[in-house]
Design a protein around this motif. Structure first.
Motif, mmCIF file in Angstrom:
data_model
loop_
_atom_site.group_PDB
_atom_site.id
_atom_site.type_symbol
_atom_site.label_atom_id
_atom_site.label_comp_id
_atom_site.label_asym_id
_atom_site.label_seq_id
_atom_site.Cartn_x
_atom_site.Cartn_y
_atom_site.Cartn_z
ATOM 1 N N VAL A 1 34.803 44.756 41.629
ATOM 2 C CA VAL A 1 34.581 43.572 42.459
ATOM 3 C C VAL A 1 35.796 42.663 42.334
ATOM 4 O O VAL A 1 36.609 42.824 41.431
ATOM 5 C CB VAL A 1 33.307 42.797 42.052
ATOM 6 N N SER A 2 35.903 41.711 43.241
ATOM 7 C CA SER A 2 37.000 40.747 43.134
ATOM 8 C C SER A 2 36.662 39.684 42.104
ATOM 9 O O SER A 2 35.482 39.491 41.756
ATOM 10 C CB SER A 2 37.246 40.080 44.499
ATOM 11 N N SER B 1 23.405 35.678 45.180
ATOM 12 C CA SER B 1 22.531 36.456 46.040
ATOM 13 C C SER B 1 21.545 35.499 46.701
ATOM 14 O O SER B 1 21.145 34.497 46.132
ATOM 15 C CB SER B 1 21.794 37.516 45.233
ATOM 16 N N ASP C 1 36.817 36.596 42.659
ATOM 17 C CA ASP C 1 36.038 35.605 43.388
ATOM 18 C C ASP C 1 34.560 35.996 43.422
ATOM 19 O O ASP C 1 33.684 35.162 43.182
ATOM 20 C CB ASP C 1 36.582 35.439 44.802
ATOM 21 N N ASP C 2 34.273 37.257 43.703
ATOM 22 C CA ASP C 2 32.878 37.703 43.712
ATOM 23 C C ASP C 2 32.255 37.623 42.322
ATOM 24 O O ASP C 2 31.097 37.250 42.181
ATOM 25 C CB ASP C 2 32.763 39.133 44.239
ATOM 26 N N ASN D 1 25.910 36.832 37.378
ATOM 27 C CA ASN D 1 26.632 37.954 37.983
ATOM 28 C C ASN D 1 27.006 39.002 36.953
ATOM 29 O O ASN D 1 26.888 40.200 37.212
ATOM 30 C CB ASN D 1 27.870 37.449 38.717
ATOM 31 N N ASN E 1 31.765 33.715 41.883
ATOM 32 C CA ASN E 1 31.079 32.878 42.865
ATOM 33 C C ASN E 1 29.937 33.513 43.632
ATOM 34 O O ASN E 1 29.240 32.817 44.349
ATOM 35 C CB ASN E 1 32.096 32.367 43.902
ATOM 36 N N PHE E 2 29.747 34.814 43.517
ATOM 37 C CA PHE E 2 28.722 35.461 44.317
ATOM 38 C C PHE E 2 27.342 34.908 43.967
ATOM 39 O O PHE E 2 26.987 34.789 42.802
ATOM 40 C CB PHE E 2 28.726 36.988 44.101
#
Length: 68
Positions: free
Chosen positions: A55-56, A65, A58-59, A5, A62-63
């Motif tokens: 972005v957060s 794609s 969390d994103d 990320n 943990n994001f």
């Protein structure tokens, strides 16, 4: 995954490792270690990264794609 990320967001924003490292207040080598998964930034640096990329936390962490 976190390391992926950071790399993706940095490239999406057209930044070099050097530029992002300067914005976060770390060395390019430290940023390189984050992107390779060798180390992870502390919470304060994570918050700074999230703010830079808008972005957060969390994103950022943990994001994942997925291709549809």
């Amino acid at each position: 995954m976190f390391k992926d990320n950071i790399t993706s967001l940095r490239k999406l924003h057209g930044m070099s490792q050097e530029e992002l490292a300067d914005k976060v207040g770390v060395s390019r080598q430290a940023l390189s270690k984050w992107e390779s998964g060798e180390t992870v930034p502390d919470l304060d640096k994570c918050r700074t990264l999230a703010e830079i990329f808008n972005v957060s936390l969390d994103d950022l962490a943990n994001f994942e794609s997925s291709e549809n």
